[in-house]
Design an enzyme around this catalytic site. Structure first.
Site, PDB file in Angstrom:
ATOM      1  CG  ASN A 108      -2.131  -1.269 -13.192  1.00 32.95           C
ATOM      2  OD1 ASN A 108      -2.152  -1.366 -11.973  1.00 32.95           O
ATOM      3  ND2 ASN A 108      -1.321  -1.988 -13.966  1.00 32.95           N
ATOM      4  CG  HIS A 151       3.397  -2.861 -15.128  1.00 32.55           C
ATOM      5  ND1 HIS A 151       2.963  -4.035 -14.548  1.00 32.55           N
ATOM      6  CD2 HIS A 151       4.440  -3.186 -15.931  1.00 32.55           C
ATOM      7  CE1 HIS A 151       3.722  -5.028 -14.994  1.00 32.55           C
ATOM      8  NE2 HIS A 151       4.621  -4.549 -15.831  1.00 32.55           N
ATOM      9  N   GLY A 181       0.774  -1.234   0.000  1.00 33.37           N
ATOM     10  CA  GLY A 181       0.000   0.000   0.000  1.00 33.37           C
ATOM     11  C   GLY A 181       0.802   1.279   0.000  1.00 33.37           C
ATOM     12  CB  SER A 182       4.300   2.227  -0.773  1.00 35.45           C
ATOM     13  OG  SER A 182       4.451   1.728  -2.093  1.00 35.45           O
ATOM     14  CG  LEU A 193      -9.714  -5.151 -12.786  1.00 35.66           C
ATOM     15  CD1 LEU A 193      -9.734  -3.643 -12.999  1.00 35.66           C
ATOM     16  CD2 LEU A 193     -10.532  -5.509 -11.555  1.00 35.66           C
TER      17      LEU A 193
HETATM   18  N1  LIG Z   1      -8.076  -6.390 -17.179  1.00 35.60           N
HETATM   19  C1  LIG Z   1      -6.963  -5.990 -16.530  1.00 35.60           C
HETATM   20  N2  LIG Z   1      -6.818  -6.273 -15.213  1.00 35.60           N
HETATM   21  C2  LIG Z   1      -5.683  -5.868 -14.560  1.00 35.60           C
HETATM   22  C3  LIG Z   1      -4.671  -5.167 -15.235  1.00 35.60           C
HETATM   23  C4  LIG Z   1      -4.856  -4.875 -16.626  1.00 35.60           C
HETATM   24  O1  LIG Z   1      -3.999  -4.230 -17.278  1.00 35.60           O
HETATM   25  N3  LIG Z   1      -6.006  -5.309 -17.223  1.00 35.60           N
HETATM   26  N4  LIG Z   1      -3.489  -4.800 -14.566  1.00 35.60           N
HETATM   27  C5  LIG Z   1      -3.246  -5.626 -13.377  1.00 35.60           C
HETATM   28  C6  LIG Z   1      -2.061  -5.345 -12.531  1.00 35.60           C
HETATM   29  N5  LIG Z   1      -1.061  -6.418 -12.745  1.00 35.60           N
HETATM   30  C7  LIG Z   1       0.137  -5.949 -13.208  1.00 35.60           C
HETATM   31  O2  LIG Z   1       0.260  -4.738 -13.508  1.00 35.60           O
HETATM   32  C8  LIG Z   1      -1.289  -7.815 -12.530  1.00 35.60           C
HETATM   33  C9  LIG Z   1      -2.331  -8.250 -11.738  1.00 35.60           C
HETATM   34  C10 LIG Z   1      -2.589  -9.627 -11.544  1.00 35.60           C
HETATM   35  C11 LIG Z   1      -1.773 -10.584 -12.101  1.00 35.60           C
HETATM   36  C12 LIG Z   1      -2.084 -12.035 -11.870  1.00 35.60           C
HETATM   37  O3  LIG Z   1      -1.475 -12.924 -12.483  1.00 35.60           O
HETATM   38  N6  LIG Z   1      -3.047 -12.314 -10.970  1.00 35.60           N
HETATM   39  C13 LIG Z   1      -3.546 -13.690 -10.703  1.00 35.60           C
HETATM   40  C14 LIG Z   1      -3.754 -13.959  -9.223  1.00 35.60           C
HETATM   41  C15 LIG Z   1      -2.537 -13.619  -8.408  1.00 35.60           C
HETATM   42  C16 LIG Z   1      -2.820 -13.921  -6.922  1.00 35.60           C
HETATM   43  O4  LIG Z   1      -3.521 -14.913  -6.665  1.00 35.60           O
HETATM   44  O5  LIG Z   1      -2.362 -13.146  -6.062  1.00 35.60           O
HETATM   45  C17 LIG Z   1      -4.931 -13.843 -11.315  1.00 35.60           C
HETATM   46  O6  LIG Z   1      -5.591 -12.782 -11.525  1.00 35.60           O
HETATM   47  O7  LIG Z   1      -5.313 -14.983 -11.511  1.00 35.60           O
HETATM   48  C18 LIG Z   1      -0.715 -10.153 -12.902  1.00 35.60           C
HETATM   49  C19 LIG Z   1      -0.480  -8.794 -13.107  1.00 35.60           C
HETATM   50  C20 LIG Z   1      -4.469  -5.575 -12.486  1.00 35.60           C
HETATM   51  N7  LIG Z   1      -5.541  -6.141 -13.226  1.00 35.60           N
HETATM   52  N1  LIG Z   2       1.557  -5.951 -12.009  1.00 39.84           N
HETATM   53  C1  LIG Z   2       1.202  -4.926 -11.074  1.00 39.84           C
HETATM   54  C2  LIG Z   2       2.367  -4.542 -10.213  1.00 39.84           C
HETATM   55  O1  LIG Z   2       3.370  -5.240 -10.166  1.00 39.84           O
HETATM   56  N2  LIG Z   2       2.206  -3.408  -9.552  1.00 39.84           N
HETATM   57  C3  LIG Z   2       3.218  -2.941  -8.645  1.00 39.84           C
HETATM   58  O2  LIG Z   2       2.941  -3.415  -7.342  1.00 39.84           O
HETATM   59  C4  LIG Z   2       3.571  -2.533  -6.412  1.00 39.84           C
HETATM   60  C5  LIG Z   2       2.593  -2.251  -5.309  1.00 39.84           C
HETATM   61  O3  LIG Z   2       3.277  -1.602  -4.263  1.00 39.84           O
HETATM   62  P1  LIG Z   2       2.418  -0.939  -3.065  1.00 39.84           P
HETATM   63  O4  LIG Z   2       1.445  -1.990  -2.595  1.00 39.84           O
HETATM   64  O5  LIG Z   2       3.463  -0.578  -2.039  1.00 39.84           O
HETATM   65  O6  LIG Z   2       1.711   0.257  -3.639  1.00 39.84           O
HETATM   66  C6  LIG Z   2       3.937  -1.252  -7.183  1.00 39.84           C
HETATM   67  O7  LIG Z   2       5.338  -1.180  -7.387  1.00 39.84           O
HETATM   68  C7  LIG Z   2       3.221  -1.419  -8.505  1.00 39.84           C
HETATM   69  O8  LIG Z   2       3.907  -0.825  -9.607  1.00 39.84           O
END
Ligand SMILES: Nc1nc2c(c(=O)[nH]1)N[C@@H](CN(C=O)c1ccc(C(=O)N[C@@H](CCC(=O)O)C(=O)O)cc1)CN2
Ligand SMILES: NCC(=O)N[C@@H]1O[C@H](COP(=O)([O-])[O-])[C@@H](O)[C@H]1O
Length: 204
Positions: A110, A112, A14-15, A96
């Site tokens: 988002n 990344h 949560g930073s 999502l």
């Molecule tokens: N429709 C979209 N949803 C999300 C996006 C996006 O661009 N389009 N960005 C992600 C954030 N993210 C990386 O930036 C990311 C989130 C989730 C995963 C992933 O593999 N999740 C697994 C479950 C992981 C767990 O159990 O903790 C899953 O969803 O099955 C990879 C990258 C946010 N959503």
């Molecule tokens: N694929 C998504 C992903 O890797 N997101 C990354 O998760 C971290 C969350 O940190 P936070 O919980 O301290 O904000 C952040 O560095 C963000 O860019």
């Protein structure tokens, strides 16, 4: 224009959530406020941050629902009940579905930890270091139905020093994110973000 209400989705430390809340409290986001935290991991540190900041939180566990769509429909009800204008993903680790993506089209972003389209998905920092790139960085993008494929809003490059570790580079990434994300959110609160096709421009 009334208060611009933001929901932050997070799953971990949560930073970024903290930085956004502090920026809002400091008036750096204009008339924007963080109206709600949405978190899929009730024991995550971000939940404690929301409690200390007095920000309402909607917590859920995906295993309690029959599908992604089912819990996302409940999340949409929460977003509507809180009058949310912009959804900000900040370390939200769930894909999502169109339930939220379509409902919040052009109002869903988002952050990344790589220079997309390089290194999408999970563990982007480890991917970049393993590949041996000399520069990586941070991307803020619109969220579409693909994984990290939405139009790019802002990017910041960060050089990778020799001997960099995932931990040391993550610190550099977080330092950049703490500044970049509040700035980008302030652009939305000011109505300055324009999207045409995949091209994003920021008005004066
Ligand atoms: N429709 C979209 N949803 C999300 C996006 C996006 O661009 N389009 N960005 C992600 C954030 N993210 C990386 O930036 C990311 C989130 C989730 C995963 C992933 O593999 N999740 C697994 C479950 C992981 C767990 O159990 O903790 C899953 O969803 O099955 C990879 C990258 C946010 N959503
Ligand atoms: N694929 C998504 C992903 O890797 N997101 C990354 O998760 C971290 C969350 O940190 P936070 O919980 O301290 O904000 C952040 O560095 C963000 O860019």
């Amino acid at each position: 224009m009334g208060v611009y209400r933001i929901a932050v989705f997070a799953s971990g430390e949560g930073s970024n959530f903290q930085a956004l809340a502090e920026a809002a409290d400091a008036g750096k986001l204009g008339k924007a406020e963080i109206a709600l935290l949405v978190c899929d991991k009730p024991s995550a540190p971000v939940v404690g941050r929301a409690g200390r900041l007095g920000i309402p939180a909607f917590l859920f566990q995906p295993k309690d629902y029959e599908s992604r769509e089912a819990y996302e429909r409940v999340i949409v009800e929460q977003l509507e009940a809180h009058g949310v204008d912009l959804v900000v993903l900040a370390g939200y680790m769930r894909l999502l579905t169109p339930v939220i993506v379509e409902k919040f089209s052009r109002r869903l972003i988002n952050i990344h930890p790589s220079l997309l389209p390089a290194f999408p998905g999970k563990d982007a920092i480890r991917q970049a270091l393993a590949y041996g790139v000399k520069v990586s960085g941070v991307t803020v993008h619109f969220v579409d139905e693909g994984m990290d494929t939405g139009p790019i809003i802002a990017q910041a490059a960060i050089p990778i020093a020799s001997g960099e570790t995932p931990e040391s580079f993550a610190q550099a990434v977080h330092a950049v994110e703490r500044e970049l994300y509040p700035e980008v959110v302030s652009w939305f609160a000011q109505g300055r973000v324009k999207l045409e096709g995949r091209q994003v421009t920021i008005g004066e």
